[in-house]
Design an enzyme around this catalytic site. Structure first.
Site, PDB file in Angstrom:
ATOM      1  N   GLU B  51       0.863  -1.174   0.000  1.00 50.78           N
ATOM      2  CA  GLU B  51       0.000   0.000   0.000  1.00 50.78           C
ATOM      3  C   GLU B  51       0.905   1.231   0.000  1.00 50.78           C
ATOM      4  OE1 GLU B  51      -3.336   1.884   2.909  1.00 50.78           O
ATOM      5  OE2 GLU B  51      -2.828  -0.213   3.256  1.00 50.78           O
ATOM      6  N   ASP B  62      -5.695   9.222   9.529  1.00 48.42           N
ATOM      7  CA  ASP B  62      -4.419   8.689   9.966  1.00 48.42           C
ATOM      8  C   ASP B  62      -3.991   9.184  11.333  1.00 48.42           C
ATOM      9  OD1 ASP B  62      -3.395   6.917   7.886  1.00 48.42           O
ATOM     10  OD2 ASP B  62      -3.703   8.672   6.609  1.00 48.42           O
TER      11      ASP B  62
END
Lengths: 403, 272
Positions: B51, B62
């Protein structure tokens, strides 16, 4: 650029204001946003909820706020009669509390006990801490490290009212990072926590909820004009950062086409990227903080740094409904720079005995520019969104004076 | 249509009873040379998919570690074009299929068509757009799939069954199952409800399930055997790269350390 005729019947069920708005958030938050949308619709149509809210606005916030004739500013401008909608006289000194009381009541309605909020200059943080203290809710306020240093008094006030102020040390350490941190908190706490966002930004339904709670400003103004003058004003002017006081002021006038609406953005030091926060004047369409609106970004979509003399306007995005109003041509957006705002701050203090917030000084400055070319029969209303006490340190510094 | 590189990889693993190991890497942290070096090294070590995070100034999903890596990459003025070019340069190499993790803020501004074409030319096999939920992303997901790129959708512990159905309509490649309500970042334990959620999802879709958020150790991967088809590790890898900003001389050591970690994870996920 007229793409649509602006109506007050927005947003639609998907949170669209024309093409703007919607939800661009992580999946983790989607369920909470859907739940909040449902709960808000019920509250909106619940006479008991609305009555309770109106009671707190009257007895706790001190509404209705006066519509005050600024006689000496009117003389100075030499044209239209200038009126000030005195949101600075609200409890906690700004319009922010209109929204936090409403959202705190929603929080309790949803059975949640913990509230998070972001704040830039600290006004929304103080208003949230105030509402949470009043209703006994846990309150955590995210605030950029740099803003904490500059706004010590607001930080102290929040703590006195039992709020925890969490310094944000990531990214640019300003309002936009405080929003990021609050969203991150919410990702992990959504089951027990409500996020009281401070402006008409973020994913649906926040822009609608905050606009509705702030619309008390415009509704009162409209009624006060009808009562006092027997007619609507000719122009209504308000400052636009994220855009909550202006959205609340403009919304009840949107379908009154005779009323010119003017939003005033912070022009900062110059029109160069990084020197201002005039999102609608210089920005492009894009996605920030969960919403599609105008934004200040570079060619790759990275958010640009922004500047304004007023910390409350220092934001690289703007509420999606403002983007809708801009593109439909319903509201004209202009920029007033730092120096003009600072001069107007001093002028308003000297001529009217009112220290306006630096944010609101932008709106007053615009009125002084244009009222002179209007007839003395014209009525111009400015939203004086907050008081300037919070800004005196900064103003003294800029003027080279000691406090 | 032929099965995509991602589907092929999961099919091969399934045939041999293995799980996929999918590490995450921020493009351009500390620089794109390092990103390329790690991709080639991980390809050699048997990593199944990688990824690739496109650095963004305001990532909401995040946690602190990945956000900091985005900030580091952006401080070096890494652009989308540079990332595409760097990845494109690996086209002859034996690297794992790449899954781009990109904020819709970036894609929209860059231009949706332009971005999808660029991603395709750079050899990206799948796209995760973490701030464009599956049920909202219908038209965009179609566009991605029409270009021959898998449209990878996320399901959170907070996602009710009704939403899962809608999200699945836009999903291909695999389903990204978020293990905990929260942001990315290392956590000691995986929640108990996860197994139940995975079982539920397994009954709703034939897509492979890959679990991410909070995974950092091979023991956690082992727990997921039989329940999921893939494991994603992000923050535990990205934080190893933090030191390179101040001490670039440690590059070789970091590549080696990450290599050991990757070997361990590959071994844990490939046990059949």
């Amino acid at each position: 650029m007229t793409t649509t005729h602006a109506t007050a019947s927005v947003p639609d069920a998907e949170g669209r204001f024309g093409e703007f708005g919607r939800r661009f958030v992580p999946e983790t938050l989607m369920q909470a946003l859907e739940e909040l949308t449902r709960e808000y619709q019920l509250a909106k149509n619940d006479i008991l909820f609305q009555t309770e809210l109106a009671g707190y606005l009257r007895h706790f916030v001190g509404r209705p706020s006066p519509l005050y004739f600024a006689e000496r500013l009117t003389e100075k401008a030499g044209g239209a009669r200038i009126y000030l909608k005195r949101e600075d006289l609200n409890h906690t000194g700004a319009h922010k509390i209109n929204n936090t009381i409403g959202q705190a009541l929603l929080t309790m309605r949803m059975g949640k006990k913990r509230v998070i909020a972001e704040t830039g200059a600290g006004q929304h943080g103080v208003a949230t801490a105030t509402a949470c203290a009043r209703f006994g809710l846990d309150c955590i306020v995210y605030m950029g490290e740099e803003d904490i240093r500059r706004q010590k008094m607001n930080v102290f006030n929040m703590k006195m009212m039992g709020a925890e102020v969490r310094p944000v040390t990531t990214g640019s350490r300003t309002l936009r990072d405080a929003i990021n941190e609050a969203m991150r908190d919410w990702m992990g706490s959504v089951a027990t926590t409500h996020y009281i966002i401070g402006s008409v930004v973020g994913p649906h339904p926040f822009p609608m909820i905050v606009r509705d709670f702030q619309s008390v400003i415009g509704r009162e103004t409209r009624q006060q004009c009808l009562d006092e003058f027997g007619r609507l004003p000719d122009e209504v002017i308000a400052c636009v950062g994220g855009g909550s006081n202006s959205a609340g002021m403009f919304y009840p006038f949107i379908e009154d086409e005779s009323v010119k609406l003017t939003g005033v953005e912070p022009g900062g030091r110059s029109s160069k990227p990084g020197d201002h926060a005039s999102t609608l004047t210089f920005g492009q369409k894009g996605v920030l903080h969960g919403s599609y609106s105008y934004v200040l970004q570079d060619a790759d979509g990275q958010t640009l740094d922004v500047h304004s003399i007023s910390a409350g306007l220092d934001y690289p995005g703007v509420g999606p409904e403002h983007s809708y109003w801009k593109d439909s041509g319903r509201v004209e957006y202009v920029a007033i720079d730092d120096n003009q705002a600072l001069e107007t701050f001093q002028l308003t203090a000297k001529l009217e005995g009112i220290l306006p917030a630096l944010e609101s000084s932008h709106a007053v400055a615009r009125a002084l520019q244009t009222a002179g070319s209007r007839s003395p029969n014209d009525i111009v209303v400015i939203c004086l969104s907050g008081r300037g006490d919070k800004d005196v340190q900064e103003v003294a510094r800029l003027l080279g004076k000691e406090i | 249509m032929n099965p995509s590189p991602i589907a092929q990889r999961f099919d091969q693993l399934k045939a041999s009873g293995k799980m996929a190991f999918m590490p995450f890497l921020t493009a351009g942290d500390p620089d794109l040379e390092m990103t390329k070096e790690l991709l080639v090294d991980w390809g050699r070590r048997g990593v199944d998919l990688v990824e690739i995070g496109f650095p963004y100034s305001d990532p909401i999903a995040d946690g602190a570690v990945i956000q900091a890596s985005y900030t580091r990459a952006l401080a070096k003025k890494i652009t989308i074009d540079q990332i595409f070019t760097a990845l494109g340069e690996l086209s002859g190499e034996n690297i794992p299929p790449l899954v781009g993790m990109v904020s819709y803020s970036l894609i929209f501004r860059y231009g949706t068509d332009h971005f999808i074409t660029g991603a395709k030319n750079a050899g990206i096999s799948g796209l995760i757009v973490p701030d464009f939920p599956g049920d909202e992303a219908g038209a965009f997901a179609k566009q991605v799939q029409n270009a021959g790129i898998d449209s990878i959708q996320l399901v959170a512990p907070t996602t009710p069954a009704g939403r899962v159905q809608k999200i699945l309509q836009s999903a291909s490649g695999f389903l990204y199952c978020i293990s905990v309500a929260g942001t990315t970042g290392v956590r000691q334990e995986l929640p108990e409800e996860l197994s139940q959620q995975l079982e539920q999802l397994q009954s709703q879709t034939a897509l492979p399930l890959a679990v991410g958020f909070g995974i950092s150790r091979s023991e956690q991967a082992a727990v997921l055997r039989g329940k999921a088809q893939g494991v994603i590790v992000g923050s535990a890898i990205v934080r190893q790269l933090e030191c390179l900003d101040e001490d670039p001389t440690r590059r070789a050591a970091v590549v080696a350390e990450l290599g050991r970690f990757v070997d361990e994870m590959v071994q844990a996920t490939h046990q059949s």
